[in-house]
Design a protein around this motif. Structure first.
Motif, short mmCIF file in Angstrom:
data_model
loop_
_atom_site.label_atom_id
_atom_site.label_comp_id
_atom_site.label_asym_id
_atom_site.label_seq_id
_atom_site.Cartn_x
_atom_site.Cartn_y
_atom_site.Cartn_z
N LYS A 183 0.87 -1.17 0.00
CA LYS A 183 0.00 0.00 0.00
C LYS A 183 0.91 1.23 0.00
O LYS A 183 1.84 1.30 0.79
CB LYS A 183 -0.88 0.03 1.24
CG LYS A 183 -1.81 -1.14 1.38
CD LYS A 183 -2.52 -1.11 2.71
CE LYS A 183 -3.25 -2.41 2.97
NZ LYS A 183 -3.80 -2.47 4.32
N VAL A 184 0.62 2.17 -0.90
CA VAL A 184 1.41 3.40 -0.98
C VAL A 184 0.53 4.56 -0.52
O VAL A 184 -0.60 4.71 -0.98
CB VAL A 184 1.92 3.65 -2.42
CG1 VAL A 184 2.72 4.93 -2.49
CG2 VAL A 184 2.74 2.46 -2.90
N PHE A 185 1.08 5.37 0.41
CA PHE A 185 0.34 6.50 0.95
C PHE A 185 0.74 7.79 0.24
O PHE A 185 1.77 7.84 -0.43
CB PHE A 185 0.58 6.61 2.46
CG PHE A 185 0.12 5.37 3.20
CD1 PHE A 185 -1.22 5.15 3.45
CD2 PHE A 185 1.04 4.42 3.63
CE1 PHE A 185 -1.64 4.02 4.13
CE2 PHE A 185 0.63 3.28 4.30
CZ PHE A 185 -0.72 3.08 4.54
N ASP A 186 -0.07 8.83 0.39
CA ASP A 186 0.17 10.11 -0.27
C ASP A 186 1.53 10.72 0.06
O ASP A 186 2.14 11.37 -0.77
CB ASP A 186 -0.93 11.13 0.09
CG ASP A 186 -2.27 10.74 -0.51
OD1 ASP A 186 -2.27 9.96 -1.49
OD2 ASP A 186 -3.31 11.20 0.01
N ASN A 187 2.01 10.52 1.30
CA ASN A 187 3.28 11.12 1.71
C ASN A 187 4.51 10.33 1.26
O ASN A 187 5.63 10.67 1.60
CB ASN A 187 3.31 11.30 3.23
CG ASN A 187 3.19 9.98 3.98
OD1 ASN A 187 3.10 8.91 3.37
ND2 ASN A 187 3.17 10.04 5.29
N GLY A 188 4.30 9.27 0.47
CA GLY A 188 5.42 8.47 -0.03
C GLY A 188 5.74 7.27 0.84
O GLY A 188 6.50 6.40 0.44
N ASN A 189 5.17 7.22 2.04
CA ASN A 189 5.36 6.05 2.90
C ASN A 189 4.62 4.86 2.31
O ASN A 189 3.68 5.03 1.53
CB ASN A 189 4.88 6.33 4.32
CG ASN A 189 5.72 7.37 5.03
OD1 ASN A 189 6.81 7.70 4.58
ND2 ASN A 189 5.23 7.87 6.13
N THR A 224 6.08 -1.40 7.98
CA THR A 224 5.89 -0.01 7.59
C THR A 224 7.18 0.53 7.00
O THR A 224 8.26 0.35 7.58
CB THR A 224 5.49 0.84 8.82
OG1 THR A 224 4.31 0.25 9.38
CG2 THR A 224 5.19 2.27 8.44
N PHE A 225 7.09 1.18 5.84
CA PHE A 225 8.23 1.77 5.16
C PHE A 225 8.07 3.28 5.23
O PHE A 225 7.26 3.86 4.52
CB PHE A 225 8.26 1.34 3.68
CG PHE A 225 8.59 -0.10 3.47
CD1 PHE A 225 9.81 -0.46 2.94
CD2 PHE A 225 7.69 -1.10 3.81
CE1 PHE A 225 10.12 -1.79 2.73
CE2 PHE A 225 7.98 -2.43 3.61
CZ PHE A 225 9.21 -2.78 3.07
N GLU A 226 8.83 3.92 6.09
CA GLU A 226 8.74 5.37 6.26
C GLU A 226 9.87 6.03 5.46
O GLU A 226 11.04 5.74 5.69
CB GLU A 226 8.86 5.73 7.74
CG GLU A 226 8.56 7.16 8.05
CD GLU A 226 8.59 7.42 9.55
OE1 GLU A 226 9.11 8.48 9.92
OE2 GLU A 226 8.13 6.56 10.32
N ARG A 227 9.48 6.89 4.54
CA ARG A 227 10.46 7.51 3.63
C ARG A 227 11.33 8.52 4.39
O ARG A 227 10.85 9.37 5.12
CB ARG A 227 9.74 8.21 2.49
CG ARG A 227 10.71 8.81 1.45
CD ARG A 227 9.95 9.53 0.35
NE ARG A 227 9.36 8.63 -0.61
CZ ARG A 227 10.04 8.04 -1.59
NH1 ARG A 227 11.32 8.22 -1.71
NH2 ARG A 227 9.43 7.25 -2.44
#
Length: 196
Positions: free
Chosen positions: A38-44, A61-64
Motif C-alpha cells: 500500500k502506498v500512501f500520499d506522503n510516499g510512505n 511499515t516503510f517510512e520515507r
C-alpha cells in the motif's frame, strides 16, 4: 528437538534504499510469500503479508527518509517460509531486531544488531539464562590501543607545555613571549580536545 510454535518479532527495524526495495520484495517472493504493498500520499508504504489460512496478517511499515526507507514492524509468524524470509531480511539489510522464538514451555530471545545475533537468552517462566553473547574482543583491544595512544600524546603535550612555560619565564623580549603564548594556546586547545 523441540518444535517451534511461533516466532514473535517484538520489534524489527532496518533501512532499505530505493534501489534495494526490489531486492527486498524479491526475497519474499523467493520464499513464496505473497505480499500486498500500500502506498500512501506522503510516499510512505506499508507491506502486508498473509501469515496463515485464517487470514492473519503481518505488516511492515516503510517510512520515507530521503532516498531510503526506514522499515519497522512488530508481528507474530508461524509459517517457516515467512520466518526464514524475515530472518534473511534482517541479516541482509543489517537490521536490528528483538525476536522471541516460542517453544512449548520456554522462549528463546534473540537480539539482532546490524543483522547479526548479538545475544541469545532462554526464558522459562521468570528465569532468564544467557545462552550466547557476542563480545567484540578485537574491537575492544583496538579501542584500548587507541586510548593508550591518546594518553601518551597527552603526556607529551604536557611536557612540551612545561618546557614552553619555562622558556616564557626566561624570555627577555615581548616578541618571544608572544610567539610562545601562541604555541601555548595551540597546545592547550589540543590538550583540551584529547582530554574531552
Amino acid at each position: 528437538m523441540a518444535k517451534r510454535l511461533a516466532t514473535q518479532y517484538v520489534k524489527a527495524c532496518f533501512t532499505v534504499t530505493e534501489a534495494e526495495l526490489r531486492t527486498f520484495m524479491q526475497l519474499f517472493a523467493d520464499h513464496q510469500v505473497s505480499l500486498q504493498m500500500k502506498v500512501f500520499d506522503n510516499g510512505n508504504q506499508e507491506l502486508a503479508f498473509l501469515e496463515n489460512q485464517d487470514g492473519e496478517e503481518g505488516t511492515l511499515t516503510f517510512e520515507r527518509h530521503g532516498g531510503s526507507y526506514l522499515v519497522t514492524g512488530s508481528f507474530r509468524l508461524i509459517r517457516p517460509a515467512l520466518v526464514n524470509a524475515m530472518r534473511k531480511a534482517v541479516a541482509d539489510f543489517k537490521g536490528d531486531a528483538l525476536v522471541h522464538r516460542i517453544y512449548n514451555g520456554y522462549v528463546m530471545v534473540y537480539h539482532y544488531t546490524q543483522g547479526a545475533v548479538a545475544k541469545i537468552e532462554e526464558v522459562r517462566g521468570h528465569e532468564r539464562k544467557l545462552i550466547f553473547e557476542y563480545k567484540n574482543t578485537v574491537g575492544k583491544l583496538e579501542q584500548l590501543y587507541r586510548k593508550q595512544d591518546v594518553e601518551e600524546e597527552i603526556m607529551l603535550i604536557r611536557m612540551d607545555i612545561n618546557v614552553l612555560l619555562d622558556r616564557r619565564n626566561q624570555a627577555a623580549d615581548e616578541a618571544e613571549r608572544s610567539r610562545i603564548d601562541s604555541e601555548l594556546r595551540k597546545m592547550t586547545r589540543r590538550l583540551f580536545i584529547l582530554e574531552a
